[in-house]
Every structure is written in C-alpha cells, then in structure tokens.
Design an enzyme around this catalytic site. Structure first.
Site, PDB file in Angstrom:
ATOM      1  N   ALA A  83       0.842  -1.197   0.000  1.00 14.86           N
ATOM      2  CA  ALA A  83       0.000   0.000   0.000  1.00 14.86           C
ATOM      3  C   ALA A  83       0.878   1.249   0.000  1.00 14.86           C
ATOM      4  CB  ALA A  83      -0.919   0.003   1.217  1.00 14.86           C
ATOM      5  N   ASP A 136      13.618   1.381  -6.242  1.00 16.85           N
ATOM      6  CA  ASP A 136      15.013   1.780  -6.448  1.00 16.85           C
ATOM      7  C   ASP A 136      15.192   3.294  -6.400  1.00 16.85           C
ATOM      8  OD1 ASP A 136      13.788   2.415  -8.869  1.00 16.85           O
ATOM      9  OD2 ASP A 136      15.159   1.256 -10.110  1.00 16.85           O
ATOM     10  N   GLU A 137      14.101   4.036  -6.426  1.00 12.96           N
ATOM     11  CA  GLU A 137      14.210   5.499  -6.430  1.00 12.96           C
ATOM     12  C   GLU A 137      14.755   6.050  -5.112  1.00 12.96           C
ATOM     13  OE1 GLU A 137      11.108   7.799  -8.345  1.00 12.96           O
ATOM     14  OE2 GLU A 137      10.257   5.963  -9.180  1.00 12.96           O
ATOM     15  N   TYR A 160       8.115  11.555  -3.282  1.00 11.89           N
ATOM     16  CA  TYR A 160       7.764  10.131  -3.318  1.00 11.89           C
ATOM     17  C   TYR A 160       8.909   9.270  -2.799  1.00 11.89           C
ATOM     18  CZ  TYR A 160       7.567   5.438  -5.287  1.00 11.89           C
ATOM     19  OH  TYR A 160       7.628   4.081  -5.444  1.00 11.89           O
ATOM     20  N   LEU A 200       4.324   5.673 -17.495  1.00 11.54           N
ATOM     21  CA  LEU A 200       4.763   5.863 -18.871  1.00 11.54           C
ATOM     22  C   LEU A 200       4.143   4.894 -19.870  1.00 11.54           C
ATOM     23  CD1 LEU A 200       6.604   7.264 -20.947  1.00 11.54           C
ATOM     24  CD2 LEU A 200       8.386   5.614 -20.333  1.00 11.54           C
TER      25      LEU A 200
END
Length: 343
Positions: A83, A136-137, A160, A200
């Site tokens: 979530a 991975d961000e 984020y 995207l």
C-alpha cells in the site's frame, strides 16, 4: 506457508493485485487490504473475488484501530506491504498524501504487526514474515554506468522517494529494535497488465490509441530498468518464502531502456497490432522536464539470484508485447478506471 492467510496491503493496486492473483491461484489464502484510492480497483482482482480463499477488506493502513482488528481477526502468517502512493508527479504537487500513506501507514502497520507477533506461539513467531515492497528510487540517480545494490547509500530526490526511504528505515528499525522478522525489497520500474494509466507505458498506449500527442519528458534520454510485473511477483514470493529476516533484496529486470526507446518500442508494437494508426511514433511530443528528474536507474539483482534462485523470465520485448496486447483487449478497463480517477 501456513494455512493462515497472507495479508496483502494495496492488493487492489497494480503490483498488489498481481500478488493477490498469484497467491490465490496457487492456493494461498489472502486478505486483501486496500483503501481504494484512485489507483486501486476491485476490477483488478475480479478473477479471484469468488474464491473462498480470498477476502477483501476496505481499510486504510493509516487507521490503527482497523489495522489492529485485521491482525486479530485473520491471524495472518505473513504480511506483504504494498500500500503506497507511488506517482512522482503527484508527489511533487501534493507531498502530504505520500507522507501520510507511505510513512504513517507503514509505521501503523508495523506497530500492529509487532503487537500481533508477540502473541504468537514460538513456531509461528519464527515463521512470521513482514515483506515491505519499496523502490530503487530511494537510491537517487546513477550516472551513465554502475548499478544499485542492496548497500547503495540512500539519496532520495523526490517527495515520493523520500517517503519510501523513510518507510524503509522504519521497517529495518523494527527488525533491529524489536526483532520483528521484516524484509525489504527495492525494485526497478514495473510494467504489465492493470497498471493505472498515469505511468509511462500505459500512458503511451492509451494516448496512441486515442490518436493524441504522446508526451515525453525533456529529450527522452532518462534511463530506467524495466521489470515485468509477473517477474516481480515471483521475486516477492521467493523473498517471502526463503528470504532472511533483516535482509534487503534488490529486484531488477536487467532491461535498461531510455524513455524514448520505450515509447518507440510501444509505437512499433502498435503499428503491427493497429496498423490503421501507423506510424504511431508521429504522435511523440517532447514536453518540459519534470523537477528533479533522475537521470538513470539500474539494479544489480545478483543477490536475490544467488540466494533465492530468482531471475526474470521475460525480456523487455516479450513483456512489452504481452502488456500492449492486454491493454488492447481491455480498453474498457482503462476507460473505467481513468474516469473514476478523474471524478
């Protein structure tokens, strides 16, 4: 796994619904916990709605009382926590929602899981798992070479990724401080069926089918490592069943592509499937870059491969073809969820 259920949070979302469908299909009882925000849709789990092993709970993970009730009522064998608010553009426009769900929601779930875990018999305490699914961000951006590993320093660049980084730290702290058997996974960009049309690949597909301009940020040279969602689900199950508590596992598809390469690949598939609109690449439109746009992400997945035997089955080409075909066969789903999200 025990015959007690796996509690999946965010199970009506893109990755979460794939986890739910996979677990139920292999005979594992599931409690799907989702607050049904704009990106969560029960239509994504319609194929398992009538299965006796499946239960849906319309609960927000920030609601401590309700989350405690879930643990007491269902006595889960494990938690797979997906979530989250996950769209970078939305986090730039409204970061508060990301702090609320991704940070406070994760803390609330951890506390409820810890309280429940302490009530279990020794064998069940030993077997319990809390798998936290991250991105991975959190590692920031790479240059033209190198890959993220489990030991890469955190360097989040957007609201984020900052909220997910915070959640990752809470999860690890609950393991080291309280002994809760947690595991963290950090994955690369997912794609596949049932992805909400703001990311995207589904954006490109839906815009191209509508004959509308296909927006590409900046020059389209930003690079991502693409992971087919079903491959990701298999990785999460491998971590759930064989991962070592306290460990982190990086999950990537080894499919690096620039955004422009991805868009052109989608257009090429659509030219074959829907030649009446060809060449779809004529719709590509370059737009202003978003703030703080990370240059490149790439994952070194050697740890999960060597320890748990996981590796992706889909190439980018095979996964993309399956994805485009799914969206072509489910245009009504896209229209319905988009309309609901805009309401």
């Amino acid at each position: 796994m025990s015959d007690r259920p796996v509690l999946v949070t965010g199970g009506a979302g893109f990755i979460g619904s794939a986890v739910v469908r996979h677990l139920v299909a292999r005979g594992t009882p599931v409690v799907n916990v989702d607050s049904l925000t704009y990106a969560g849709h029960r239509a994504s789990v319609a194929s398992v709605e009538d299965d006796p092993r499946y239960t849906f709970e319309h609960v927000d993970v920030r609601d401590a009382e309700e989350v405690r009730r879930l643990f007491g009522q269902y006595r889960p064998a494990a938690v797979v926590h997906l979530a989250a608010e996950s769209h970078v553009d939305r986090s730039i426009d409204g970061p508060g929602a990301f702090v609320g769900t991704n940070v406070i929601g994760t803390y609330t779930l951890l506390e409820a899981a810890r309280a429940y875990w302490t009530t279990l018999e020794a064998a069940d305490r030993q077997a319990f798992r809390f798998v936290h699914v991250s991105t991975d961000e959190v590692y920031g951006a790479l240059g033209d070479s190198g890959r993220f590993t489990e030991t890469t320093a955190y360097d989040p660049r957007s609201p984020y990724s900052a909220s997910k980084a915070s959640a990752d730290h809470f999860v690890r702290a609950w393991h080291h401080t309280y002994g809760l058997p947690t595991l963290v996974t950090n994955c690369s960009n997912n794609y596949g069926p049932y992805q909400y049309p703001e990311k995207l690949i589904p954006v490109v597909i839906t815009k191209a089918l509508a004959g509308e301009p296909i927006p590409v940020y900046g020059t389209g040279d930003n690079v991502r490592d693409w992971l087919y969602v079903e491959d990701h689900v298999r990785a999460l199950c491998a971590v759930l069943e064989g991962g070592r508590p306290g460990e982190t596992y990086a999950v990537g598809g080894s499919c690096e592509r620039s955004n422009l390469e991805v868009v052109r690949s989608i257009c090429a598939v659509l030219d074959e499937r829907r030649p009446a609109g060809a060449p779809h690449s004529q719709l590509i439109t370059f737009v202003g870059d978003r703030p703080g746009h990370d240059w490149r992400y790439a994952i070194d997945a050697s740890k999960i491969t060597s320890e748990l035997g996981w590796r992706p089955r889909e190439s980018f080409e095979s996964g993309l073809a399956k994805t485009v075909d799914w969206y072509l066969q489910n245009e009504s789903w896209c229209a319905a969820v988009t309309k609901r999200g805009e309401a």
